[in-house]
Design an enzyme around this catalytic site. Structure first.
Site, PDB file in Angstrom:
ATOM      1  N   ASP A 132      20.334  42.168 -65.284  1.00 43.95           N
ATOM      2  CA  ASP A 132      21.059  43.214 -64.782  1.00 43.95           C
ATOM      3  C   ASP A 132      22.131  43.784 -65.884  1.00 43.95           C
ATOM      4  OD1 ASP A 132      20.357  42.481 -61.664  1.00 43.95           O
ATOM      5  OD2 ASP A 132      20.218  44.368 -62.208  1.00 43.95           O
ATOM      6  N   GLU A 156      15.198  49.413 -52.193  1.00 47.32           N
ATOM      7  CA  GLU A 156      15.304  48.204 -52.495  1.00 47.32           C
ATOM      8  C   GLU A 156      16.645  47.395 -51.983  1.00 47.32           C
ATOM      9  OE1 GLU A 156      14.931  47.649 -56.828  1.00 47.32           O
ATOM     10  OE2 GLU A 156      12.713  48.425 -56.763  1.00 47.32           O
ATOM     11  N   TYR A 209       5.486  47.241 -60.047  1.00 47.21           N
ATOM     12  CA  TYR A 209       6.720  47.975 -60.799  1.00 47.21           C
ATOM     13  C   TYR A 209       6.560  47.724 -62.043  1.00 47.21           C
ATOM     14  CZ  TYR A 209      11.827  47.969 -61.102  1.00 47.21           C
ATOM     15  OH  TYR A 209      13.217  48.699 -61.429  1.00 47.21           O
TER      16      TYR A 209
END
Ligand SMILES: O=P(O)(O)OC[C@@H](O)[C@@H](O)c1c[nH]c2ccccc12
Length: 268
Positions: free
Chosen positions: A60, A49, A174
């Protein structure tokens, strides 16, 4: 055939699970990112990725936030990340590349312009974590037209949406292992095993697990139920640790070797 599909087919025939690292491109600079991608392939990564650094990485944790800040200091652009993928292919790196970007940078760049940029650059997949399935039809069609799989994320809370998301998934689904932001974890969402079974039964598309994975034991644990395992923060943290080595010519190889050793230690 799309490289992601070919890779999963190959690994399935070998009874293996894909190891999918994430790294923030441009941390500490574009040239070093290219060296790191080569090291990841040498260490046994199966796809990668390529993270486009962003100023507001909401999903994040601190490790990737710091990496984005370092990369943004060198003012890495979307174009530079895409050209890096092309350069890596020219250098002979075979890994399938998954472009990883938040939606805002894509919108700022312009959808048409973005897909003209990414087509034929060796990019096989696209992950936009903050693009909800309810709004992704146009992006999905433009991606498929460029032979790029738009890879959706499903979280343990997505329950009824899982089927809809998984049914349209290309490349892989995912599966987010835990709620919250990215970052190394000791344990995962309580119902993670049932969640993975639900996703598995909703699609024939491969499924991969990410969030919090940092050890061979955790990779092995998820290899039983998933076709791939994604590791970001643990690798980005290793890059951060060896930055002083990477940033001087004399010790760069030592830095890259330490990254190789960490990544190959994850391969079940
Ligand atoms: O960092 P982790 O906990 O290993 O998780 C993978 C993650 O880094 C990568 O897939 C990713 C980076 N930024 C994201 C934002 C949302 C979802 C996923 C991501």
């Amino acid at each position: 055939m799309n490289r992601i599909d070919a890779t999963f087919e190959q690994l399935k025939a070998q009874g293996k699970t894909a190891l999918v690292p994430f790294l923030t491109i441009g941390d500490p600079d574009i040239a070093t990112s290219l060296d790191i991608i080569e090291a990841l392939e040498q260490a046994g990564a199966d796809m990668v990725e390529l993270g486009v650094p962003y100023s507001d990485p909401l999903a994040d944790g601190p490790v990737i936030q710091r990496a984005s800040e370092r990369a943004l200091k060198t003012r890495v652009t979307m174009e530079e990340v895409v050209h890096l993928a092309h350069d890596a292919r020219e250098r002979g790196i075979q890994l399938p590349f998954i472009l990883f970007t938040y939606y805002n940078p894509v919108l700022q760049y312009g959808l048409d312009r973005f897909f003209k940029l990414v087509v034929d650059k060796g990019i096989s997949g696209l992950i936009i974590p903050d693009l909800p399935i309810e709004e992704d039809e146009e992006v999905r069609q433009m991606a498929e037209a460029a032979n790029i799989h738009l890879i959706p994320l499903v979280a343990p809370t997505s329950n009824d949406r899982v089927k809809r998301i998984a049914a349209k998934a290309r490349g892989f689904v995912y599966c987010v292992s835990s709620l919250g932001v990215t970052g190394v974890r000791a344990d995962f969402h309580a119902g993670i095993d049932e969640f993975l079974s639900t996703v598995r039964s909703a699609t024939d598309t491969p499924i991969a697990v990410g969030f919090g994975i940092s050890s061979r034991e955790q990779v092995e644990r998820f290899s039983k139920q998933a076709d791939g395992v994604i590791v970001g923060s643990a690798i980005v943290r290793k890059i951060e640790e060896v930055l002083p080595l990477l940033q001087s010519e004399g010790t760069k190889q030592e830095g890259l070797q330490q990254i190789r050793e960490f990544v190959s230690s994850l391969k079940a």
